[in-house]
Scaffold this motif. Structure first.
Motif, short mmCIF file in Angstrom:
data_model
loop_
_atom_site.label_atom_id
_atom_site.label_comp_id
_atom_site.label_asym_id
_atom_site.label_seq_id
_atom_site.Cartn_x
_atom_site.Cartn_y
_atom_site.Cartn_z
N ARG A 24 53.75 37.15 1.90
CA ARG A 24 53.99 37.46 3.32
C ARG A 24 53.80 36.26 4.24
N LEU A 25 52.78 35.43 3.99
CA LEU A 25 52.55 34.27 4.87
C LEU A 25 53.67 33.25 4.72
N LEU A 26 54.09 33.01 3.48
CA LEU A 26 55.21 32.09 3.24
C LEU A 26 56.48 32.60 3.90
N VAL A 27 56.74 33.90 3.76
CA VAL A 27 57.94 34.50 4.37
C VAL A 27 57.89 34.36 5.89
N LEU A 28 56.74 34.65 6.47
CA LEU A 28 56.59 34.55 7.92
C LEU A 28 56.78 33.11 8.40
N MET A 29 56.14 32.16 7.73
CA MET A 29 56.27 30.76 8.13
C MET A 29 57.70 30.27 7.98
N SER A 30 58.36 30.68 6.89
CA SER A 30 59.75 30.29 6.67
C SER A 30 60.64 30.85 7.78
N PHE A 31 60.43 32.12 8.11
CA PHE A 31 61.25 32.75 9.15
C PHE A 31 61.03 32.09 10.51
N LEU A 32 59.76 31.89 10.88
CA LEU A 32 59.47 31.32 12.20
C LEU A 32 60.00 29.89 12.32
N GLY A 33 59.80 29.09 11.27
CA GLY A 33 60.29 27.71 11.30
C GLY A 33 61.80 27.64 11.48
N GLN A 34 62.51 28.48 10.74
CA GLN A 34 63.97 28.49 10.86
C GLN A 34 64.42 29.09 12.18
N ALA A 35 63.70 30.13 12.65
CA ALA A 35 64.10 30.78 13.91
C ALA A 35 64.00 29.82 15.09
N ILE A 36 62.98 28.97 15.09
CA ILE A 36 62.79 28.02 16.19
C ILE A 36 63.94 27.02 16.26
N PHE A 37 64.35 26.51 15.09
CA PHE A 37 65.34 25.42 15.07
C PHE A 37 66.77 25.88 14.82
N LEU A 38 66.95 27.04 14.16
CA LEU A 38 68.30 27.44 13.75
C LEU A 38 68.78 28.76 14.34
N GLY A 39 67.89 29.53 14.95
CA GLY A 39 68.29 30.82 15.50
C GLY A 39 67.90 31.98 14.60
N LEU A 40 67.88 33.18 15.17
CA LEU A 40 67.40 34.36 14.45
C LEU A 40 68.28 34.75 13.27
N GLU A 41 69.60 34.69 13.46
CA GLU A 41 70.50 35.11 12.38
C GLU A 41 70.35 34.21 11.15
N THR A 42 70.40 32.90 11.36
CA THR A 42 70.26 31.96 10.25
C THR A 42 68.88 32.07 9.61
N ALA A 43 67.84 32.29 10.45
CA ALA A 43 66.48 32.42 9.93
C ALA A 43 66.35 33.65 9.04
N THR A 44 66.93 34.76 9.46
CA THR A 44 66.85 35.99 8.67
C THR A 44 67.55 35.82 7.33
N ILE A 45 68.77 35.28 7.37
CA ILE A 45 69.55 35.09 6.14
C ILE A 45 68.84 34.11 5.21
N GLY A 46 68.38 32.99 5.76
CA GLY A 46 67.69 31.99 4.95
C GLY A 46 66.42 32.51 4.32
N THR A 47 65.64 33.27 5.09
CA THR A 47 64.38 33.80 4.58
C THR A 47 64.61 34.81 3.47
N VAL A 48 65.63 35.66 3.62
CA VAL A 48 65.96 36.63 2.56
C VAL A 48 66.35 35.90 1.28
N ARG A 49 67.15 34.85 1.40
CA ARG A 49 67.59 34.11 0.21
C ARG A 49 66.41 33.39 -0.46
N ILE A 50 65.52 32.79 0.33
CA ILE A 50 64.35 32.10 -0.23
C ILE A 50 63.45 33.10 -0.94
N THR A 51 63.18 34.23 -0.28
CA THR A 51 62.31 35.26 -0.87
C THR A 51 62.92 35.80 -2.15
N ALA A 52 64.24 36.03 -2.14
CA ALA A 52 64.94 36.54 -3.33
C ALA A 52 64.79 35.57 -4.50
#
Length: 198
Positions: A70-98
């Motif tokens: 959960r902490l890795l997922v949260l950090m991955s999502f927040l880092g991407q959301a800040i620089f790339l936007g919510l849509e890209t962060a969500t997609i990227g985080t799902v792929r990393i977690t998968a």
């Protein structure tokens, strides 16, 4: 060393370790190389659900894997959301977690000794350059075992914090966690040295 392995009789447990390693490696690479689209996100999630639906793995185990990340997922999502936007962060985080939970399926359904043998065979070309594939394989197996151990230590420190009412102070977590992690590393080093690994 704590192992992720959970005994079972399902298809993933019965599959030969070498073939299973190649299959899961291909799935992880496939998920990682998918384009950053909602369709890819859905494909990655469906693939994970399908793999864990197999007897011997189970969606409860998948839930435990995701919860431990959960902490890795949260950090991955927040880092991407800040620089790339919510849509890209969500997609990227799902792929990393998968990719991570698919890789974890190998450790969950394969005994440590079988993993060691697979890694040793895969690393046998190292003999050409004068390196010992057995030692390199041992390093990979120890790395596999270190991840769940460090997660368990983090959970122990968090529980001790809650019991003492220490709240969520980073310093109150980091100092005992580092002490426990270094103690574990020291004990692991002593155990390997006792078995003639230097």
């Amino acid at each position: 060393m704590l192992s992720l392995y959970r005994p079972g009789t399902g298809p993933w447990h019965r599959m030969p370790a070498g073939r299973k390693t190649l299959l899961l490696l291909a799935l992880v690479l496939g998920v990682s190389l998918l384009p950053a689209t909602w369709l890819s996100c859905a494909v990655a999630a469906a693939l994970v659900l399908l793999c864990y639906a197999s007897p011997g793995a189970g969606w409860a185990q998948l839930g435990r894997q995701i919860w431990s990340l959960r902490l890795l997922v949260l950090m991955s999502f927040l880092g991407q959301a800040i620089f790339l936007g919510l849509e890209t962060a969500t997609i990227g985080t799902v792929r990393i977690t998968a990719a991570i939970v698919l890789a974890a399926l190998l450790a969950l359904t394969t005994p440590v000794t079988a993993l060691w043998e697979v890694f040793e065979r895969a690393l046998s070309p190292l003999r050409v350059i004068g390196r010992d594939p057995s030692r390199a394989a041992l390093l990979l197996v120890v790395a596999f075992g270190a991840v769940p151990t460090l997660i368990r230590l983090a959970q122990q420190v968090r529980e001790a914090q809650r019991a003492r009412g220490a709240g969520r102070s980073i310093r109150a977590f980091a100092v005992p966690y580092l002490v426990l992690a270094l103690k574990h590393a020291d004990e692991l080093g002593d155990a390997l040295t006792a078995r003639g690994v230097r």
